[in-house]
Each structure stands twice: as C-alpha cells, then as structure tokens.
Design a protein around this motif. Structure first.
Motif, PDB file in Angstrom:
ATOM      1  N   MET A  97      43.769  28.858  59.476  1.00 54.90           N
ATOM      2  CA  MET A  97      42.390  28.955  59.029  1.00 54.90           C
ATOM      3  C   MET A  97      42.051  30.404  58.648  1.00 54.90           C
ATOM      4  N   THR A  98      42.494  31.335  59.464  1.00 53.19           N
ATOM      5  CA  THR A  98      42.180  32.737  59.182  1.00 53.19           C
ATOM      6  C   THR A  98      42.877  33.211  57.907  1.00 53.19           C
ATOM      7  N   TYR A  99      44.058  32.690  57.620  1.00 54.89           N
ATOM      8  CA  TYR A  99      44.741  33.047  56.375  1.00 54.89           C
ATOM      9  C   TYR A  99      43.945  32.534  55.173  1.00 54.89           C
ATOM     10  N   LEU A 100      43.387  31.350  55.298  1.00 55.45           N
ATOM     11  CA  LEU A 100      42.570  30.805  54.215  1.00 55.45           C
ATOM     12  C   LEU A 100      41.329  31.663  54.008  1.00 55.45           C
ATOM     13  N   MET A 101      40.706  32.109  55.101  1.00 55.48           N
ATOM     14  CA  MET A 101      39.548  32.999  54.985  1.00 55.48           C
ATOM     15  C   MET A 101      39.958  34.302  54.299  1.00 55.48           C
ATOM     16  N   PHE A 102      41.126  34.807  54.643  1.00 57.75           N
ATOM     17  CA  PHE A 102      41.632  36.033  54.024  1.00 57.75           C
ATOM     18  C   PHE A 102      41.824  35.832  52.524  1.00 57.75           C
ATOM     19  N   ILE A 103      42.405  34.703  52.141  1.00 54.98           N
ATOM     20  CA  ILE A 103      42.648  34.403  50.736  1.00 54.98           C
ATOM     21  C   ILE A 103      41.317  34.314  49.979  1.00 54.98           C
ATOM     22  N   HIS A 104      40.339  33.644  50.574  1.00 55.18           N
ATOM     23  CA  HIS A 104      39.012  33.541  49.954  1.00 55.18           C
ATOM     24  C   HIS A 104      38.409  34.929  49.755  1.00 55.18           C
ATOM     25  N   ASP A 105      38.461  35.747  50.804  1.00 57.92           N
ATOM     26  CA  ASP A 105      37.850  37.074  50.756  1.00 57.92           C
ATOM     27  C   ASP A 105      38.583  38.001  49.789  1.00 57.92           C
ATOM     28  N   LEU A 106      39.883  37.814  49.650  1.00 58.58           N
ATOM     29  CA  LEU A 106      40.665  38.605  48.698  1.00 58.58           C
ATOM     30  C   LEU A 106      40.168  38.341  47.276  1.00 58.58           C
ATOM     31  N   ASP A 107      39.953  37.088  46.955  1.00 52.62           N
ATOM     32  CA  ASP A 107      39.435  36.699  45.642  1.00 52.62           C
ATOM     33  C   ASP A 107      38.029  37.257  45.450  1.00 52.62           C
ATOM     34  N   GLU A 108      37.184  37.084  46.442  1.00 56.62           N
ATOM     35  CA  GLU A 108      35.805  37.555  46.362  1.00 56.62           C
ATOM     36  C   GLU A 108      35.751  39.080  46.162  1.00 56.62           C
TER      37      GLU A 108
ATOM     38  N   GLY B  15      31.826  50.732  33.357  1.00 60.04           N
ATOM     39  CA  GLY B  15      32.651  50.992  32.188  1.00 60.04           C
ATOM     40  C   GLY B  15      34.038  51.503  32.534  1.00 60.04           C
ATOM     41  N   LEU B  16      34.532  51.114  33.693  1.00 60.19           N
ATOM     42  CA  LEU B  16      35.852  51.548  34.149  1.00 60.19           C
ATOM     43  C   LEU B  16      36.856  50.413  34.033  1.00 60.19           C
ATOM     44  N   ALA B  17      38.111  50.782  33.989  1.00 58.58           N
ATOM     45  CA  ALA B  17      39.173  49.769  33.970  1.00 58.58           C
ATOM     46  C   ALA B  17      39.330  49.192  35.375  1.00 58.58           C
ATOM     47  N   HIS B  18      39.707  47.944  35.445  1.00 63.17           N
ATOM     48  CA  HIS B  18      39.946  47.295  36.743  1.00 63.17           C
ATOM     49  C   HIS B  18      41.337  46.697  36.741  1.00 63.17           C
ATOM     50  N   GLN B  19      42.125  47.024  37.743  1.00 60.29           N
ATOM     51  CA  GLN B  19      43.461  46.447  37.894  1.00 60.29           C
ATOM     52  C   GLN B  19      43.394  45.400  39.004  1.00 60.29           C
ATOM     53  N   SER B  20      43.349  44.153  38.630  1.00 57.70           N
ATOM     54  CA  SER B  20      43.274  43.058  39.589  1.00 57.70           C
ATOM     55  C   SER B  20      44.607  42.881  40.310  1.00 57.70           C
ATOM     56  N   ILE B  21      44.537  42.478  41.577  1.00 59.46           N
ATOM     57  CA  ILE B  21      45.786  42.142  42.275  1.00 59.46           C
ATOM     58  C   ILE B  21      46.323  40.813  41.756  1.00 59.46           C
ATOM     59  N   PHE B  22      45.447  40.052  41.096  1.00 56.21           N
ATOM     60  CA  PHE B  22      45.836  38.780  40.505  1.00 56.21           C
ATOM     61  C   PHE B  22      46.147  39.024  39.023  1.00 56.21           C
TER      62      PHE B  22
ATOM     63  N   VAL C 221      54.551  33.588  38.176  1.00 53.93           N
ATOM     64  CA  VAL C 221      53.487  32.591  38.065  1.00 53.93           C
ATOM     65  C   VAL C 221      52.226  33.264  37.534  1.00 53.93           C
ATOM     66  N   PRO C 222      51.329  32.475  36.916  1.00 57.41           N
ATOM     67  CA  PRO C 222      50.056  33.044  36.457  1.00 57.41           C
ATOM     68  C   PRO C 222      49.237  33.534  37.665  1.00 57.41           C
ATOM     69  N   GLY C 223      48.826  34.782  37.630  1.00 59.47           N
ATOM     70  CA  GLY C 223      48.092  35.367  38.753  1.00 59.47           C
ATOM     71  C   GLY C 223      46.777  34.675  39.048  1.00 59.47           C
ATOM     72  N   ASN C 224      46.099  34.182  38.006  1.00 59.24           N
ATOM     73  CA  ASN C 224      44.802  33.545  38.265  1.00 59.24           C
ATOM     74  C   ASN C 224      44.940  32.272  39.096  1.00 59.24           C
ATOM     75  N   GLN C 225      46.103  31.628  39.095  1.00 54.63           N
ATOM     76  CA  GLN C 225      46.328  30.427  39.908  1.00 54.63           C
ATOM     77  C   GLN C 225      46.280  30.717  41.397  1.00 54.63           C
ATOM     78  N   LEU C 226      46.440  31.986  41.764  1.00 54.44           N
ATOM     79  CA  LEU C 226      46.455  32.377  43.168  1.00 54.44           C
ATOM     80  C   LEU C 226      45.057  32.645  43.702  1.00 54.44           C
ATOM     81  N   LYS C 227      44.064  32.595  42.834  1.00 56.60           N
ATOM     82  CA  LYS C 227      42.685  32.883  43.218  1.00 56.60           C
ATOM     83  C   LYS C 227      42.024  31.644  43.818  1.00 56.60           C
ATOM     84  N   TRP C 228      41.352  31.848  44.928  1.00 59.48           N
ATOM     85  CA  TRP C 228      40.612  30.767  45.587  1.00 59.48           C
ATOM     86  C   TRP C 228      39.689  30.086  44.589  1.00 59.48           C
ATOM     87  N   SER C 229      38.977  30.876  43.790  1.00 60.12           N
ATOM     88  CA  SER C 229      37.999  30.326  42.853  1.00 60.12           C
ATOM     89  C   SER C 229      38.639  29.436  41.796  1.00 60.12           C
TER      90      SER C 229
END
Length: 152
Positions: free
Chosen positions: A1-12, A25-32, A43-51
C-alpha cells in the motif's frame, strides 16, 4: 500500500514541477521521460504515471504495475549504495490479483480526493499512519511518520 502511495505522490510531484517550470518559463526534465529503460526493455515513460495507468482495465493495470512500474521505482536511484536502493532492494509487489489492485487503486484515488479537500493538519501523514496500523506493519517495519514534515 505504501509503495502505491509513493507511486501516486511521485506522479503528483512530477506534475507540480512541470506546472511550476511552465509558469516560470523553465525547462522541466520529468522522471517519466519519453522512453524509460527497465531491465532490457524500453517502455513509454507516461505509462508509469499513476494518472495514466489508474484508468487501465484491471488486467492491463496489473501487468503494467508488476512488469514496469514496480521495477521502475525499485531502480529510481541508480546508486546501488544509496539508502533508497538498500530499502527498495527486497521490496516485493504483493497484490495478488488484477481485481484487487483495481480496487486498491480506486480506493486510493478516493482517499486522495478527500485529502485534497482537507487543508487542516498533516492529512497525508495521518492516512499513512492509519494504513500502516491497519496492515499491522507500523512497529514491525519501523515506519513511523514525523508530524510536521509532510510535503505540502
């Protein structure tokens, strides 16, 4: 459960940093990133996002979580000597079925919606502590929150 919360918060957190960077107006380097390397696969990074994956059908969500998301978070910090790597080294994805994962993800979405409406106190810490007490691991795993250190 805590890993799922971590994954959610990482995306957020990643989404918040992207919005802040855009506003300034800055560049952003997503972890995804566009493509993420997991073992021998890319794999496509966006697939790893909770959202993104929380809307997948149960079977697909389970496969993505087990084969991509969980291995991704286990190896987030490439430094094998880091405290994070040592903590995650023996982490195991233990949700037994796709239907159970779907129910847990749906329940967590509901909890996060309710938490967003409450602006009082350390709600995330309270929820985390409550969940740990319910799964009877707080004392066994030594996972306790420190009030007042939430990331709001």
């Amino acid at each position: 459960m805590t890993y799922l919360m971590f994954i959610h918060d990482l995306d957020e957190t990643d989404n918040l940093r992207a919005r802040e960077a855009a506003m300034l107006g800055l560049a952003h380097q997503s972890i995804f990133t566009e493509e993420v390397r997991i073992g021998e696969r890319t794999v496509p990074g966006n697939q790893l996002k909770w959202s993104v994956f929380h809307d997948f059908p149960a079977e697909k969500m389970y496969a993505v979580m087990q084969e991509q998301v969980f291995p991704f978070i286990k190896n987030l910090h490439g430094d094998k000597a880091s405290a994070y790597a040592k903590y995650m080294d023996d982490a195991i994805f233990k949700i037994p079925t796709p239907l159970m994962l779907d129910k847990v993800v749906t329940a967590l979405d509901g909890i996060y919606e309710q938490m967003a409406q409450v602006r009082d106190g350390d709600v995330r810490g309270d929820v985390y502590e409550f969940l740990l007490s319910k799964i009877a691991t707080a004392g066994v795993n030594g996972q306790f929150r420190t009030p007042g250190t939430s990331s709001k």
